[in-house]
Design a protein around this motif. Structure first.
Motif, PDB file in Angstrom:
ATOM      1  N   LEU A 100       0.848  -1.235  -0.021  1.00 51.43           N
ATOM      2  CA  LEU A 100       0.039  -0.030  -0.206  1.00 51.43           C
ATOM      3  C   LEU A 100       0.836   1.315   0.020  1.00 51.43           C
ATOM      4  O   LEU A 100       1.756   1.254   0.907  1.00 51.43           O
ATOM      5  N   ASP A 101       0.445   2.007  -1.002  1.00 50.08           N
ATOM      6  CA  ASP A 101       1.287   3.524  -0.965  1.00 50.08           C
ATOM      7  C   ASP A 101       1.091   4.063   0.280  1.00 50.08           C
ATOM      8  O   ASP A 101      -0.168   4.384   0.921  1.00 50.08           O
ATOM      9  N   SER A 102       2.060   4.648   0.992  1.00 52.92           N
ATOM     10  CA  SER A 102       2.039   5.224   2.558  1.00 52.92           C
ATOM     11  C   SER A 102       1.206   6.524   2.187  1.00 52.92           C
ATOM     12  O   SER A 102       0.793   6.975   3.645  1.00 52.92           O
ATOM     13  N   SER A 103       1.182   7.090   1.254  1.00 50.05           N
ATOM     14  CA  SER A 103       0.692   8.260   1.442  1.00 50.05           C
ATOM     15  C   SER A 103      -1.070   8.519   1.867  1.00 50.05           C
ATOM     16  O   SER A 103      -1.398   9.204   2.418  1.00 50.05           O
ATOM     17  N   ARG A 104      -1.719   7.423   1.594  1.00 46.35           N
ATOM     18  CA  ARG A 104      -2.962   7.295   2.041  1.00 46.35           C
ATOM     19  C   ARG A 104      -3.324   7.155   3.648  1.00 46.35           C
ATOM     20  O   ARG A 104      -3.859   7.959   4.336  1.00 46.35           O
ATOM     21  N   VAL A 105      -2.147   6.408   4.472  1.00 45.67           N
ATOM     22  CA  VAL A 105      -2.009   6.632   5.725  1.00 45.67           C
ATOM     23  C   VAL A 105      -1.414   7.950   6.267  1.00 45.67           C
ATOM     24  O   VAL A 105      -1.829   8.381   7.290  1.00 45.67           O
ATOM     25  N   ALA A 106      -0.759   8.332   5.605  1.00 39.08           N
ATOM     26  CA  ALA A 106       0.081   9.824   5.822  1.00 39.08           C
ATOM     27  C   ALA A 106      -1.105  10.879   5.811  1.00 39.08           C
ATOM     28  O   ALA A 106      -1.118  11.623   6.873  1.00 39.08           O
ATOM     29  N   ALA A 107      -2.045  10.858   4.945  1.00 41.63           N
ATOM     30  CA  ALA A 107      -3.119  11.684   4.963  1.00 41.63           C
ATOM     31  C   ALA A 107      -3.887  11.761   6.279  1.00 41.63           C
ATOM     32  O   ALA A 107      -4.184  12.591   7.024  1.00 41.63           O
ATOM     33  N   ALA A 108      -4.212  10.397   6.514  1.00 40.70           N
ATOM     34  CA  ALA A 108      -5.122  10.246   7.839  1.00 40.70           C
ATOM     35  C   ALA A 108      -4.270  10.529   8.922  1.00 40.70           C
ATOM     36  O   ALA A 108      -5.021  11.289   9.846  1.00 40.70           O
ATOM     37  N   LEU A 109      -3.060  10.496   9.130  1.00 34.84           N
ATOM     38  CA  LEU A 109      -2.177  10.714  10.212  1.00 34.84           C
ATOM     39  C   LEU A 109      -2.172  12.337  10.059  1.00 34.84           C
ATOM     40  O   LEU A 109      -2.313  12.984  11.289  1.00 34.84           O
ATOM     41  N   ALA A 110      -1.855  12.729   9.071  1.00 37.36           N
ATOM     42  CA  ALA A 110      -1.982  14.580   9.152  1.00 37.36           C
ATOM     43  C   ALA A 110      -3.305  14.979   9.521  1.00 37.36           C
ATOM     44  O   ALA A 110      -3.252  16.083  10.419  1.00 37.36           O
ATOM     45  N   ARG A 111      -4.410  14.402   9.263  1.00 36.92           N
ATOM     46  CA  ARG A 111      -5.834  14.902   9.966  1.00 36.92           C
ATOM     47  C   ARG A 111      -6.036  14.739  11.141  1.00 36.92           C
ATOM     48  O   ARG A 111      -6.197  15.820  12.042  1.00 36.92           O
ATOM     49  N   TRP A 112      -5.150  13.482  12.154  1.00 33.27           N
ATOM     50  CA  TRP A 112      -5.332  13.698  13.461  1.00 33.27           C
ATOM     51  C   TRP A 112      -4.378  14.687  14.050  1.00 33.27           C
ATOM     52  O   TRP A 112      -4.439  15.016  15.499  1.00 33.27           O
ATOM     53  N   THR A 113      -3.097  14.904  13.285  1.00 31.49           N
ATOM     54  CA  THR A 113      -2.240  15.828  14.114  1.00 31.49           C
ATOM     55  C   THR A 113      -2.795  17.265  13.925  1.00 31.49           C
ATOM     56  O   THR A 113      -2.373  18.005  14.599  1.00 31.49           O
ATOM     57  N   GLU A 114      -3.623  17.396  13.087  1.00 38.11           N
ATOM     58  CA  GLU A 114      -4.024  18.981  12.786  1.00 38.11           C
ATOM     59  C   GLU A 114      -5.503  19.285  13.376  1.00 38.11           C
ATOM     60  O   GLU A 114      -6.001  20.307  13.283  1.00 38.11           O
ATOM     61  N   ARG A 115      -6.072  18.055  14.187  1.00 44.86           N
ATOM     62  CA  ARG A 115      -7.331  18.447  14.739  1.00 44.86           C
ATOM     63  C   ARG A 115      -7.341  19.602  15.944  1.00 44.86           C
ATOM     64  O   ARG A 115      -6.397  19.752  16.591  1.00 44.86           O
ATOM     65  N   GLY A 116      -8.502  20.205  15.931  1.00 46.16           N
ATOM     66  CA  GLY A 116      -8.473  21.235  16.800  1.00 46.16           C
ATOM     67  C   GLY A 116      -9.612  21.274  17.750  1.00 46.16           C
ATOM     68  O   GLY A 116     -10.120  22.043  18.506  1.00 46.16           O
ATOM     69  N   ARG A 117     -10.135  19.896  18.132  1.00 46.05           N
ATOM     70  CA  ARG A 117     -11.188  19.916  19.007  1.00 46.05           C
ATOM     71  C   ARG A 117     -10.633  19.159  20.545  1.00 46.05           C
ATOM     72  O   ARG A 117      -9.449  18.826  20.598  1.00 46.05           O
ATOM     73  N   GLN A 118     -11.556  19.375  21.481  1.00 45.71           N
ATOM     74  CA  GLN A 118     -11.073  18.768  22.774  1.00 45.71           C
ATOM     75  C   GLN A 118     -11.133  17.425  22.693  1.00 45.71           C
ATOM     76  O   GLN A 118     -11.700  16.660  21.814  1.00 45.71           O
ATOM     77  N   PRO A 119     -10.122  16.667  23.347  1.00 49.31           N
ATOM     78  CA  PRO A 119      -9.822  15.236  23.323  1.00 49.31           C
ATOM     79  C   PRO A 119     -11.298  14.460  24.031  1.00 49.31           C
ATOM     80  O   PRO A 119     -11.957  15.150  24.910  1.00 49.31           O
ATOM     81  N   HIS A 120     -11.357  13.432  23.590  1.00 48.00           N
ATOM     82  CA  HIS A 120     -12.451  12.568  24.076  1.00 48.00           C
ATOM     83  C   HIS A 120     -11.926  11.114  24.350  1.00 48.00           C
ATOM     84  O   HIS A 120     -10.947  10.786  23.795  1.00 48.00           O
ATOM     85  N   TYR A 121     -12.414  10.394  25.404  1.00 50.84           N
ATOM     86  CA  TYR A 121     -12.120   9.199  25.877  1.00 50.84           C
ATOM     87  C   TYR A 121     -11.741   8.137  24.698  1.00 50.84           C
ATOM     88  O   TYR A 121     -11.185   7.321  24.773  1.00 50.84           O
ATOM     89  N   SER A 122     -12.574   8.395  23.575  1.00 47.65           N
ATOM     90  CA  SER A 122     -12.747   7.242  22.531  1.00 47.65           C
ATOM     91  C   SER A 122     -12.007   7.661  21.471  1.00 47.65           C
ATOM     92  O   SER A 122     -11.990   7.083  20.587  1.00 47.65           O
ATOM     93  N   ASP A 123     -11.147   8.753  21.473  1.00 48.86           N
ATOM     94  CA  ASP A 123     -10.516   9.274  20.207  1.00 48.86           C
ATOM     95  C   ASP A 123      -9.519   8.152  19.769  1.00 48.86           C
ATOM     96  O   ASP A 123      -9.197   8.005  18.656  1.00 48.86           O
ATOM     97  N   ASN A 124      -8.821   7.518  21.177  1.00 50.14           N
ATOM     98  CA  ASN A 124      -7.787   6.391  20.678  1.00 50.14           C
ATOM     99  C   ASN A 124      -8.478   5.382  19.537  1.00 50.14           C
ATOM    100  O   ASN A 124      -7.757   4.900  18.779  1.00 50.14           O
ATOM    101  N   VAL A 125      -9.619   4.889  19.777  1.00 45.41           N
ATOM    102  CA  VAL A 125     -10.097   3.711  19.046  1.00 45.41           C
ATOM    103  C   VAL A 125     -10.648   4.486  17.855  1.00 45.41           C
ATOM    104  O   VAL A 125     -10.235   3.715  16.779  1.00 45.41           O
TER     105      VAL A 125
END
Length: 180
Positions: A100-125
């Motif tokens: 799998l081209d890693s760019s698909r997963v890199a895009a998902a990771l970028a979305r998580w690092t750029e989030r601007g909302r309060q954390p929630h206990y289920s965010d890890n899942v």
């Protein structure tokens, strides 16, 4: 404090690295395998509700990238030649049918690092689910995540009942003290 504060560093250790995990992943090249581990949450009586995703890559003869999202610490990762997830239970390991081209997963990771909302206990899942969706392997793990979400909701309801009970007990004691 929040339910996860105070115990996470003792349970899992400090994050190995934070920062540009998406860029790090792109340097790995193609992803050839996905592993999911369940880890006990601090203050959760040994329930293995925290999810860690490990990606196996083609670079360096099969290096691994361990991904972990914590509501307090955010996204952390470590690069290794072998998998080492402390206090964990392997849920499943999947070898991808095609790299799998890693760019698909890199895009998902970028979305998580750029989030601007309060954390929630289920965010890890939700984080682990997003990574598996980017890998095209969510359906393989879907039953596991349904069960983890169910157990998380139960645990959260139990924790709320306990907090309410403690608040009622302490306010009742305060009223008694005021009357005496």
């Amino acid at each position: 404090g929040a339910w996860w504060q105070g115990g996470f560093d003792r349970a899992f250790g400090s994050p190995q690295q934070t920062g540009d995990v998406a860029g790090e992943l792109l340097s790995f090249g193609a992803i050839v395998g996905v592993h999911v581990y369940s880890v006990p949450l601090p203050r959760c009586y040994g329930e293995k509700l925290h999810q860690v995703v490990v990606l196996q890559t083609q670079s360096d003869g099969g290096a691994f990238l361990q991904l972990d999202f914590n509501p307090v610490l955010g996204l952390s990762y470590s690069r290794a030649r072998q998998i080492s997830v402390r206090c964990s239970a392997l849920v499943k390991a999947v070898r991808l049918t095609q790299p799998l081209d890693s760019s698909r997963v890199a895009a998902a990771l970028a979305r998580w690092t750029e989030r601007g909302r309060q954390p929630h206990y289920s965010d890890n899942v939700a984080f682990a689910e997003d990574i598996l969706k980017a890998c095209g392997e969510f359906s393989t793990f879907q039953g596991h995540f349904v069960e983890v979400q169910r157990r998380l909701k139960f645990w959260q309801a139990e924790a709320k009942r306990e907090r309410d009970r403690q608040a009622a007990t302490s306010s009742g004691a305060a009223v008694c003290a005021a009357l005496l």
